[in-house]
Design a protein around this motif. Sequence first.
Motif, PDB file in Angstrom:
ATOM      1  N   VAL A  87       0.826  -1.195   0.000  1.00 51.46           N
ATOM      2  CA  VAL A  87       0.000   0.000   0.000  1.00 51.46           C
ATOM      3  C   VAL A  87       0.867   1.255   0.000  1.00 51.46           C
ATOM      4  N   MET A  88       0.213   2.369  -0.299  1.00 49.81           N
ATOM      5  CA  MET A  88       0.827   3.684  -0.135  1.00 49.81           C
ATOM      6  C   MET A  88      -0.227   4.600   0.470  1.00 49.81           C
ATOM      7  N   GLY A  89       0.216   5.694   1.090  1.00 49.57           N
ATOM      8  CA  GLY A  89      -0.762   6.558   1.714  1.00 49.57           C
ATOM      9  C   GLY A  89      -0.269   7.949   2.025  1.00 49.57           C
ATOM     10  N   TYR A  90      -1.245   8.846   2.143  1.00 47.14           N
ATOM     11  CA  TYR A  90      -1.028  10.203   2.644  1.00 47.14           C
ATOM     12  C   TYR A  90      -1.661  10.216   4.031  1.00 47.14           C
ATOM     13  N   PHE A 101       7.660   8.322   9.769  1.00 46.70           N
ATOM     14  CA  PHE A 101       9.103   8.097   9.861  1.00 46.70           C
ATOM     15  C   PHE A 101       9.375   7.092  10.980  1.00 46.70           C
ATOM     16  N   ALA A 102       8.933   5.868  10.743  1.00 46.68           N
ATOM     17  CA  ALA A 102       8.992   4.829  11.763  1.00 46.68           C
ATOM     18  C   ALA A 102       8.939   3.469  11.079  1.00 46.68           C
ATOM     19  N   GLU A 103       9.209   2.415  11.847  1.00 44.53           N
ATOM     20  CA  GLU A 103       9.137   1.075  11.289  1.00 44.53           C
ATOM     21  C   GLU A 103       7.698   0.646  11.027  1.00 44.53           C
ATOM     22  N   TYR A 104       6.769   1.182  11.819  1.00 45.70           N
ATOM     23  CA  TYR A 104       5.358   0.858  11.634  1.00 45.70           C
ATOM     24  C   TYR A 104       4.518   2.122  11.780  1.00 45.70           C
ATOM     25  N   VAL A 105       3.394   2.161  11.088  1.00 40.67           N
ATOM     26  CA  VAL A 105       2.425   3.231  11.266  1.00 40.67           C
ATOM     27  C   VAL A 105       1.025   2.636  11.199  1.00 40.67           C
ATOM     28  N   ALA A 106       0.152   3.092  12.092  1.00 37.71           N
ATOM     29  CA  ALA A 106      -1.259   2.707  12.041  1.00 37.71           C
ATOM     30  C   ALA A 106      -1.984   3.793  11.247  1.00 37.71           C
ATOM     31  N   ALA A 107      -2.290   3.499   9.999  1.00 40.01           N
ATOM     32  CA  ALA A 107      -2.837   4.489   9.078  1.00 40.01           C
ATOM     33  C   ALA A 107      -4.353   4.340   8.968  1.00 40.01           C
ATOM     34  N   PRO A 108      -5.113   5.438   9.108  1.00 43.13           N
ATOM     35  CA  PRO A 108      -6.559   5.350   8.847  1.00 43.13           C
ATOM     36  C   PRO A 108      -6.807   4.841   7.432  1.00 43.13           C
ATOM     37  N   VAL A 109      -7.766   3.954   7.273  1.00 38.53           N
ATOM     38  CA  VAL A 109      -7.996   3.328   5.971  1.00 38.53           C
ATOM     39  C   VAL A 109      -8.312   4.367   4.896  1.00 38.53           C
ATOM     40  N   ARG A 110      -8.904   5.499   5.294  1.00 39.26           N
ATOM     41  CA  ARG A 110      -9.250   6.547   4.327  1.00 39.26           C
ATOM     42  C   ARG A 110      -8.030   7.203   3.708  1.00 39.26           C
ATOM     43  N   THR A 111      -6.842   6.937   4.275  1.00 37.78           N
ATOM     44  CA  THR A 111      -5.621   7.573   3.777  1.00 37.78           C
ATOM     45  C   THR A 111      -4.819   6.678   2.840  1.00 37.78           C
ATOM     46  N   LEU A 112      -5.287   5.460   2.594  1.00 36.48           N
ATOM     47  CA  LEU A 112      -4.481   4.464   1.883  1.00 36.48           C
ATOM     48  C   LEU A 112      -5.085   4.042   0.548  1.00 36.48           C
ATOM     49  N   ALA A 113      -4.218   3.539  -0.315  1.00 39.00           N
ATOM     50  CA  ALA A 113      -4.615   2.858  -1.548  1.00 39.00           C
ATOM     51  C   ALA A 113      -3.542   1.825  -1.849  1.00 39.00           C
ATOM     52  N   ARG A 114      -3.845   0.920  -2.752  1.00 39.18           N
ATOM     53  CA  ARG A 114      -2.841  -0.069  -3.129  1.00 39.18           C
ATOM     54  C   ARG A 114      -1.692   0.592  -3.885  1.00 39.18           C
ATOM     55  N   LYS A 115      -0.486   0.151  -3.604  1.00 42.21           N
ATOM     56  CA  LYS A 115       0.705   0.657  -4.280  1.00 42.21           C
ATOM     57  C   LYS A 115       0.666   0.287  -5.759  1.00 42.21           C
ATOM     58  N   ASP A 262      -9.009   9.155  -4.868  1.00 39.91           N
ATOM     59  CA  ASP A 262      -8.060   9.946  -5.661  1.00 39.91           C
ATOM     60  C   ASP A 262      -6.694   9.262  -5.698  1.00 39.91           C
ATOM     61  N   LEU A 263      -6.302   8.694  -4.574  1.00 39.26           N
ATOM     62  CA  LEU A 263      -5.009   8.013  -4.514  1.00 39.26           C
ATOM     63  C   LEU A 263      -5.008   6.789  -5.423  1.00 39.26           C
ATOM     64  N   ALA A 264      -6.112   6.069  -5.459  1.00 38.69           N
ATOM     65  CA  ALA A 264      -6.220   4.919  -6.360  1.00 38.69           C
ATOM     66  C   ALA A 264      -6.177   5.365  -7.813  1.00 38.69           C
ATOM     67  N   ALA A 265      -6.762   6.524  -8.116  1.00 38.21           N
ATOM     68  CA  ALA A 265      -6.706   7.054  -9.482  1.00 38.21           C
ATOM     69  C   ALA A 265      -5.269   7.377  -9.878  1.00 38.21           C
ATOM     70  N   LEU A 266      -4.501   7.912  -8.953  1.00 37.01           N
ATOM     71  CA  LEU A 266      -3.086   8.187  -9.220  1.00 37.01           C
ATOM     72  C   LEU A 266      -2.318   6.885  -9.461  1.00 37.01           C
ATOM     73  N   ALA A 267      -2.610   5.871  -8.655  1.00 36.41           N
ATOM     74  CA  ALA A 267      -1.954   4.580  -8.843  1.00 36.41           C
ATOM     75  C   ALA A 267      -2.261   4.026 -10.228  1.00 36.41           C
ATOM     76  N   ALA A 268      -3.498   4.181 -10.673  1.00 34.56           N
ATOM     77  CA  ALA A 268      -3.878   3.704 -12.008  1.00 34.56           C
ATOM     78  C   ALA A 268      -3.115   4.455 -13.094  1.00 34.56           C
ATOM     79  N   LEU A 269      -2.965   5.764 -12.927  1.00 37.06           N
ATOM     80  CA  LEU A 269      -2.207   6.553 -13.908  1.00 37.06           C
ATOM     81  C   LEU A 269      -0.752   6.101 -13.964  1.00 37.06           C
ATOM     82  N   ALA A 270      -0.195   5.774 -12.793  1.00 41.81           N
ATOM     83  CA  ALA A 270       1.186   5.285 -12.767  1.00 41.81           C
ATOM     84  C   ALA A 270       1.302   3.943 -13.476  1.00 41.81           C
ATOM     85  N   GLU A 271       0.342   3.059 -13.247  1.00 38.87           N
ATOM     86  CA  GLU A 271       0.381   1.739 -13.880  1.00 38.87           C
ATOM     87  C   GLU A 271       0.162   1.821 -15.386  1.00 38.87           C
TER      88      GLU A 271
END
Length: 312
Positions: A87-90, A101-115, A262-271
Motif C-alpha cells: 500500500v501507499m498513503g497520505y 518516519f517509523a518502522e510501523y504506522v497505524a494508518a486510517p484506511v481513508r488515507t491508503l490505496a494499493r501501491k 483519488d489516490l487509487a486514481a493516481l496509482a492507475a495513472l502510474a500503472e
Amino acid sequence: MKAISYSRYGGPEVLEYGERPDPKVGPDDVLVKVRAAAVNPVDWKAQAGYLDGMMDVVFPVIPGWDVSGVVVQPGVSVPEFAVGDEVMGYVREDVLCHGTFAEYVAAPVRTLARKPRTLGFEESAALPLAGLTAYQVLHRALAVREGETVLVHAAAGGVGSMAVQIARHLGCRVIGAARETGQDRIRELGAEPVVYDERTFAAQVRALAPQGVDAAFDTVGGPFLKTTPELLVPEGRLASIADGEVIGLGGRYFWVRPDSDDLAALAALAEEGVLSVQVAKTFPLDQAAEAQRANAQGGLNGKVVVTVEWDA
C-alpha cells in the motif's frame, strides 16, 4: 519499534532516532510495515511550529505523512486490505503525533490505496502528497479542461512535475516555470519551459501564450504569484498551495486532503505509464535529519525519501 521523533519545535537538530511504542491499531486503521516515507516541506514546517495555530500537537511527534509499505494487520472494520497487501498513503491526521518516519504506522484506511504495481516502494512513497495535491488542484480548484493552456509554477519539483503530467494527460497545453536547472526536466515531461527571472518572467509567458493562460497553478508564492493574475485570460482561474495572498488576487487557496479514491486514481495513472515519479535522494531512517536538510535546501528535481531496511 525504531522511529524518528521530536519533543519540541525546531529544525533538524531536534530529531531523535530511537525506540518508540508500537502503534495501536484502531477499528478503522491499517497497521503498515513501513518500507519508505517521503520528505515534504510541510514536515519540517510543522516541526518548526508553523502549523501550531491550525493543528494540535502531542509530543513526542513522529513526523512524516507520506508512506509506502506492507499491511501487517487490518483493523476490525477494514475489509479493504489484507495482510501482505502493498500500500501507499497520505497519512495525515487531525493531530500531529503519529507519523510515518517509523518502522510501523497505524494508518486510517481513508488515507491508503494499493501501491502501483509498476513502482517500487521509494517511488510509491514519493507519490501520495505531491500527487494528490496536483490531482485535486487540477480537478477541483481549477477544473481544467481539454484544450486549455495551464501555467504550472515550480514545474520540475515534486508537486509541479505531477501537475504537468496530469494536465498533459487531460489534454492541456502546459507552460512550466522553473529555475535553469529544471528546464530539461520540464521538456521531458512535455511542457514548454520558462525561466524564473523577475525581470523577464511575464514576457516569457506572454510570448508563449499571447492571449493569456486559462489556468495557473502556483506552488511558490511571493513575487511570481503576484505577477500571475496579469497572465490569465479574462475568465482565467488561479490556485495556490503556497500563499494565502492568492485569495486577494482573485484566486483560491487550496490544502490537499487524504482521499483513497483519488489516490487509487493516481496509482492507475502510474500503472498506465501516464505518471512517473522521480526520486532525487534517499536516506536511511536514522539519517532523517539529513533528509530533511536536503529537502529544505531545495533545488532538487525529484523527491527526497527516507527508507526503512528490513531483514529478508
